[in-house]
Design a protein around this motif. Structure first.
Motif, mmCIF file in Angstrom:
data_model
loop_
_atom_site.group_PDB
_atom_site.id
_atom_site.type_symbol
_atom_site.label_atom_id
_atom_site.label_comp_id
_atom_site.label_asym_id
_atom_site.label_seq_id
_atom_site.Cartn_x
_atom_site.Cartn_y
_atom_site.Cartn_z
ATOM 1 N N SER A 98 -1.464 -4.120 12.512
ATOM 2 C CA SER A 98 -0.680 -4.067 11.280
ATOM 3 C C SER A 98 0.432 -3.053 11.438
ATOM 4 O O SER A 98 0.287 -2.065 12.156
ATOM 5 C CB SER A 98 -1.561 -3.720 10.081
ATOM 6 O OG SER A 98 -2.116 -2.433 10.212
ATOM 7 N N SER A 150 3.295 -0.932 9.062
ATOM 8 C CA SER A 150 3.748 -0.562 7.724
ATOM 9 C C SER A 150 4.555 0.717 7.793
ATOM 10 O O SER A 150 4.427 1.492 8.739
ATOM 11 C CB SER A 150 2.555 -0.294 6.796
ATOM 12 O OG SER A 150 1.815 -1.437 6.567
ATOM 13 N N ASP A 184 -8.093 -2.840 5.778
ATOM 14 C CA ASP A 184 -9.238 -2.204 6.426
ATOM 15 C C ASP A 184 -10.267 -3.248 6.840
ATOM 16 O O ASP A 184 -10.571 -4.175 6.095
ATOM 17 C CB ASP A 184 -9.902 -1.202 5.479
ATOM 18 C CG ASP A 184 -9.144 0.108 5.384
ATOM 19 O OD1 ASP A 184 -8.426 0.451 6.337
ATOM 20 O OD2 ASP A 184 -9.279 0.776 4.347
ATOM 21 N N ARG A 189 -3.899 3.724 3.666
ATOM 22 C CA ARG A 189 -4.853 3.768 4.761
ATOM 23 C C ARG A 189 -5.855 4.864 4.455
ATOM 24 O O ARG A 189 -5.499 5.922 3.967
ATOM 25 C CB ARG A 189 -4.165 4.045 6.083
ATOM 26 C CG ARG A 189 -3.265 2.946 6.553
ATOM 27 C CD ARG A 189 -2.791 3.216 7.965
ATOM 28 N NE ARG A 189 -1.705 4.160 8.028
ATOM 29 C CZ ARG A 189 -0.438 3.853 7.806
ATOM 30 N NH1 ARG A 189 -0.104 2.656 7.449
ATOM 31 N NH2 ARG A 189 0.498 4.758 7.909
ATOM 32 N N HIS A 209 -1.761 -2.892 5.221
ATOM 33 C CA HIS A 209 -2.894 -2.702 6.117
ATOM 34 C C HIS A 209 -4.139 -3.237 5.430
ATOM 35 O O HIS A 209 -4.303 -3.067 4.232
ATOM 36 C CB HIS A 209 -3.059 -1.213 6.444
ATOM 37 C CG HIS A 209 -4.257 -0.914 7.262
ATOM 38 N ND1 HIS A 209 -4.299 -1.179 8.616
ATOM 39 C CD2 HIS A 209 -5.463 -0.395 6.941
ATOM 40 C CE1 HIS A 209 -5.479 -0.813 9.082
ATOM 41 N NE2 HIS A 209 -6.195 -0.336 8.090
#
Length: 161
Positions: free
Chosen positions: A121, A123, A115, A159, A113
């Motif tokens: 995305s 994952s 940001d 994340r 990912h």
């Protein structure tokens, strides 16, 4: 296909329809068995939807992700899928992805990912996967469990929560 057309042969039915477009698929290597598995599934899904995938495989000392992107842009691809690319490296600049998006290029980030990058995305949830793995090993009676992971900068499911 050109040879079939020139020689006057009829194209097989599956090949009669025109491609919906070219899509670049950039993977880091094929020596790690997880990446060919990703590539195979993604290529199948693209083909089923009428796209022609262009596989770009990186290798140490070979063509870089940025060089592949330039080649793909020269071939007027309709989108690019990045598997475990520089987007998965928390220390790498995300500018390359911002530039692609500012050009209107659709991109997808797999196994990592980034940001602030306007792109879908996908994952795994590494924390949940580890929890399941440890619970399973403990249920089998194991008590001394080791964990080997790669460099901290590669955190596919990192994340901000």
């Amino acid at each position: 296909l050109a040879a079939l057309d020139v020689l006057g042969y009829e194209r097989p039915e599956k090949l009669r329809t025109r491609s919906a477009g070219l899509v670049g698929l950039v993977v880091p290597e094929l020596s790690n068995p997880v990446f060919p598995a990703f590539a195979q599934v993604i290529e199948t899904m693209l083909t089923e939807r009428g796209y022609t995938p262009l596989l770009c495989t990186q290798s140490p000392g070979g063509t870089t992700e940025d060089q592949y992107v330039e080649m793909l842009l020269e071939h007027n691809v309709d989108g690019i899928v990045f598997v475990s690319g520089l987007h998965a490296d928390t220390t790498a600049s995300k500018d390359r992805y911002h530039r692609l998006r500012s050009r209107g290029m659709p991109i997808v980030l797999i196994n990592g990912h980034a940001d602030g990058v306007d792109a879908p995305s996908v994952s795994t949830d590494d924390s949940a996967a580890l929890d399941l793995a440890f619970r399973h090993l403990i249920s089998l009676g194991h008590r001394n469990i080791g964990l080997a992971i790669g460099p901290e900068r590669f955190v596919p499911a990192a994340r901000k929560r």
